[in-house]
Design a protein around this motif. Structure first.
Motif, PDB file in Angstrom:
ATOM      1  N   ASP A  47     -23.091  -5.651  55.132  1.00 15.71           N
ATOM      2  CA  ASP A  47     -24.034  -6.612  54.561  1.00 15.71           C
ATOM      3  C   ASP A  47     -23.941  -6.625  53.032  1.00 15.71           C
ATOM      4  O   ASP A  47     -24.136  -7.660  52.391  1.00 15.71           O
TER       5      ASP A  47
ATOM      6  N   PRO B 198     -32.561 -11.715  53.958  1.00 16.76           N
ATOM      7  CA  PRO B 198     -31.654 -11.839  55.108  1.00 16.76           C
ATOM      8  C   PRO B 198     -30.462 -12.748  54.801  1.00 16.76           C
ATOM      9  O   PRO B 198     -30.559 -13.650  53.968  1.00 16.76           O
TER      10      PRO B 198
ATOM     11  N   PRO C 277     -27.878 -15.751  55.668  1.00 17.50           N
ATOM     12  CA  PRO C 277     -28.052 -17.013  56.395  1.00 17.50           C
ATOM     13  C   PRO C 277     -27.514 -16.910  57.816  1.00 17.50           C
ATOM     14  O   PRO C 277     -26.532 -16.207  58.080  1.00 17.50           O
ATOM     15  N   LYS C 278     -28.154 -17.620  58.745  1.00 13.58           N
ATOM     16  CA  LYS C 278     -27.692 -17.601  60.131  1.00 13.58           C
ATOM     17  C   LYS C 278     -26.277 -18.169  60.222  1.00 13.58           C
ATOM     18  O   LYS C 278     -25.961 -19.183  59.612  1.00 13.58           O
ATOM     19  N   GLY C 279     -25.453 -17.497  60.994  1.00 14.20           N
ATOM     20  CA  GLY C 279     -24.089 -17.949  61.198  1.00 14.20           C
ATOM     21  C   GLY C 279     -23.119 -17.544  60.104  1.00 14.20           C
ATOM     22  O   GLY C 279     -21.910 -17.794  60.208  1.00 14.20           O
TER      23      GLY C 279
ATOM     24  N   LYS D 202     -21.988 -14.608  59.215  1.00 14.77           N
ATOM     25  CA  LYS D 202     -21.025 -13.565  59.578  1.00 14.77           C
ATOM     26  C   LYS D 202     -19.783 -14.135  60.250  1.00 14.77           C
ATOM     27  O   LYS D 202     -18.708 -13.539  60.192  1.00 14.77           O
TER      28      LYS D 202
END
Length: 377
Positions: free
Chosen positions: A272, A286, A288-290, A292
């Motif tokens: 991370d 956090p 952002p979604k997606g 990775k």
């Protein structure tokens, strides 16, 4: 002959002649003494003045107070030139001679000093070695900051615009960094406390930080140590920057071993910390979604890409550099901090073991008041 030197019978009075002759001689002798004494005094004064004007050094006791700034990296001759320009010493030669006689002279630091004009060179050397004479203007750079964060801190402390630091950092080699650093100074502006002088510039400050990195690198035999690990020095520094974010204390060497194990197996590091650097968002926010699964064109997405990022992501301290050079040998392939309050970190050789550690971490997060580092949602 008549009058003054004759007796009553008209004869020469030799007593009178002798008396007056002695008187005249005494007058002439007195005049000679006076003239000779005056000439002696003049000659001595003239000699002393000539010696003063032509001497390499001032005799003292000194004149007015003056602030003298010794730049970073100044040689003995450079320091002598600065002191002559400020009329502290009379000549560069005198300063070099005095510094050669003082065994501590090589410990003179860059900075601004309170001295006096027209003092003996020996006194000038002693003045530069006296801590009380140093005008303090310090700035402290903590470990683990991104370069952009370093520049913001430096700008706030010095009032020098961030853009000036950005411009100075565009040429790392001009700051004194090794050629192998490449075209980014990220990670190589060493975190420490610096004396920056009274009129610092962006370049003068970054040069101090680059010089300190070189000192630390040489002290730890960075290049030779990298070669022993079959790595490049820039790779060691990138690993050290990861350790600065991912581990503390004795765990740093252990985590270093895990990183090298994963690299040797061409396993993505899945960090991370590198992703947050790429996006320039704080670690407590956090991802952002997606994210990775995206960003295969950026080496800092260590979920989508195997191998190390292209350069360090922060400026590691000396402990992290030492750990990167001295990894603990193990078969571990995973690590996870399961308690962010205590910093407890657990290691695993298999993915199944890692999942157990992950469950422990998630359980801790459910009861933790501070949810930093915990899963979102």
């Amino acid at each position: 002959m008549s009058g003054l030197f004759m007796d009553n019978d008209g004869n020469r009075d030799w007593k009178k002649i002798g008396y007056h002759a002695r008187s005249a001689f005494a007058v002439l002798l007195s005049l000679a003494v006076l003239v000779g004494g005056a000439w002696f005094v003049y000659d001595k004064a003239n000699t002393a003045y000539t010696e003063y004007k032509t001497a390499d050094d001032y005799p003292g006791p000194g004149g007015k107070a003056v602030l003298v700034t010794i730049p970073a990296g100044a040689s003995g001759g450079d320091i002598g030139d600065v002191l002559v320009e400020q009329d502290v010493v009379k000549s560069r030669k005198a300063y070099l001679k005095a510094s050669k006689k003082n065994e501590q002279a090589d410990k003179i630091q860059a900075g601004t000093y309170r001295l006096q004009t027209q003092i003996p060179a020996t006194q000038a050397v002693e003045g530069l070695l006296e801590p009380k004479n140093l005008v303090r203007n310090q700035v402290t750079i903590p470990e683990g900051l991104w370069m952009s964060e370093q520049f913001e801190l430096l700008s706030k402390r010095t009032k020098i615009p961030v853009k000036d630091f950005e411009a100075a950092a565009k040429d790392p080699q001009a700051l004194g960094l090794p050629e192998w650093v490449g075209d980014s100074a990220e990670g190589y502006l060493f975190p420490s406390t610096y004396e920056i002088g009274q009129q610092p510039t962006a370049k003068s400050i970054l040069t101090l930080m680059a010089k300190q990195f070189t000192t630390v690198a040489n002290r730890n035999d960075l290049e030779a140590g990298a070669k022993e690990l079959d790595r490049k020095p820039e790779e060691i520094m990138t690993v050290a920057s990861i350790l600065e974010d991912e581990a503390v204390g004795k765990d740093q060497a252990k985590v270093a071993g895990v990183i090298y194990n994963r690299l040797d197996r061409w396993m993505p590091l899945q960090l991370d910390s590198t992703a947050h650097y790429q996006l320039q968002i704080p670690m407590n926010e956090p991802l952002p979604k997606g994210f990775k699964e995206k960003g295969t064109d950026n080496s800092f997405n260590t979920y989508a890409n195997a191998g190390l990022p292209k350069h360090p992501m922060n400026a590691p301290g000396e402990d992290a550099i030492k750990a990167a050079l001295n990894p603990e040998d193990s078969d571990y392939l995973y690590w996870l901090t399961v308690n962010f309050k205590t910093g407890e970190t657990k290691f695993a050789e298999t993915y199944e073991e890692h999942q157990k550690n992950k469950a422990e971490w998630e359980a801790w997060c459910k009861t933790a008041k501070d949810k930093s580092g915990c899963p979102v949602g």
